[in-house]
Design a protein around this motif. Sequence first.
Motif, PDB file in Angstrom:
ATOM      1  N   THR A  36      23.840  40.418 -55.886  1.00 41.62           N
ATOM      2  CA  THR A  36      24.141  41.839 -55.699  1.00 41.62           C
ATOM      3  C   THR A  36      22.848  42.546 -55.353  1.00 41.62           C
ATOM      4  O   THR A  36      21.847  42.416 -56.068  1.00 41.62           O
ATOM      5  N   LEU A  38      20.830  46.186 -53.324  1.00 36.59           N
ATOM      6  CA  LEU A  38      20.910  47.598 -53.001  1.00 36.59           C
ATOM      7  C   LEU A  38      20.566  47.820 -51.536  1.00 36.59           C
ATOM      8  O   LEU A  38      19.865  47.008 -50.917  1.00 36.59           O
ATOM      9  N   LEU A 140      25.206  47.454 -52.716  1.00 37.19           N
ATOM     10  CA  LEU A 140      25.567  48.742 -53.308  1.00 37.19           C
ATOM     11  C   LEU A 140      24.626  49.827 -52.811  1.00 37.19           C
ATOM     12  O   LEU A 140      23.477  49.557 -52.430  1.00 37.19           O
ATOM     13  N   THR A 173      26.721  53.765 -60.846  1.00 32.67           N
ATOM     14  CA  THR A 173      27.048  53.182 -62.134  1.00 32.67           C
ATOM     15  C   THR A 173      26.119  53.789 -63.194  1.00 32.67           C
ATOM     16  O   THR A 173      24.989  54.175 -62.874  1.00 32.67           O
ATOM     17  N   LYS A 220      25.708  46.996 -64.383  1.00 33.86           N
ATOM     18  CA  LYS A 220      26.450  46.271 -63.356  1.00 33.86           C
ATOM     19  C   LYS A 220      25.836  46.439 -61.970  1.00 33.86           C
ATOM     20  O   LYS A 220      26.555  46.394 -60.966  1.00 33.86           O
ATOM     21  N   ALA A 221      24.543  46.652 -61.933  1.00 36.35           N
ATOM     22  CA  ALA A 221      23.867  46.812 -60.640  1.00 36.35           C
ATOM     23  C   ALA A 221      22.402  46.417 -60.810  1.00 36.35           C
ATOM     24  O   ALA A 221      21.870  46.434 -61.923  1.00 36.35           O
TER      25      ALA A 221
END
Length: 394
Positions: A36, A38, A140, A173, A220-221
């Motif tokens: 994950t 950014l 994200l 988040t 969660k990020a």
Amino acid sequence: MHPNAVMLAVVLLGNLMLPFASAQNAGFVKSPLSETKLTGDTFELYCEVVGNPTPEIQWWYAEVNRADSFKQLWDGARKRRVSINTAYGANGVSVLGITRLTLEDSGTYECRASNDPRRNDLRQNPAITWIRAQATISVLQKPKINASDQIVLPLDGPVKPVTLHCNLTAAHTPHKDSFWMKNGREIPNTRGEERTRSFRISKPRADDSGEYMCVYTFDKAPNANATIEVKAKPYITGHKRSENKNEGENAMMYCKSVGYPHPTWTWRKVDGTSYKDIDNSTGRFFITNRDNYTEINILNLDITTDPGIYECNATNVIGNTAETTILRVRSHLAPLWPFLGVLAEIIILVVIIVVYEKRKRPDDIIDDDEPVGAAKTNSTNNHKDKNIRQRNTK
């Protein structure tokens, strides 16, 4: 059939089967891992395969929720944001990288490998001729952080406190906590749960300069951060004041500094009122620079040309500073000087003794040629003459 013919047939059959016996189907040694990220970040996926012959590797991509629609990726795709580096040896290794990530880069990335001779035959089913390993990349939106602009420490004037500020203004988040870092290391006792953070430098010095980051963590990020550069001109904190060596030996001089950005280092030799730049082109001078440290090594010292004053100079966008080291080069006879000094003292002492003995008065020296008995006879005669004179007087 003749026995020799049977044996020859067996050997020929074995040679024909040898390539098939040593062949190995493609298999994964390392597969790409899901991540994950950014927006604005970079990711790399690693894939390693084994087989005989060495398998070919390809990269494919499918958008989110469209796993049945894969497209092959090429080096330089997506406006040159995609890079694919592949090497073939005993194993096949490939690295897929994508920079300046956007939300559209989310999806499924697939490493495919095959050493099947039919792998590029369009009539064959790729699901049979190629093996596959997948990784999911989720991109994200990067949280928005308002941070202080870069700061230049005023070291030449009055010392004033400096405060760095960060404020997490938007995040998709909830954040967990936050902390401060300097030059890649967490600053102790700076963790907290606030969205607005400050860090105060009470008495700024050159070694307080560097790259500061306020880091926000999420459940969660990935972590999000903002960078604040605190700049200061270099200040040399350590160097050799002098270096004493014998001719033919090697000399080493160094300088280390604090300050940010890291300085550009130069070495010069002071020649009266002028300076002579030094570099690595002479074959005897070797300069090594790394961040806030520089070192110069001089090989096979020459007693006539190498002694003197050497200056290290540190320069960055804020300013510059310099320090000097005196290099002294002694003769090959230098180790013998103590012995020669003692020997000279002995020679001088011997000369003094000889001169003193020769300058003694002659009366202090007994004449070895004069008989000792003759001296006694004269004394006796003188005594008798004295007695005779005394009788005549009576």
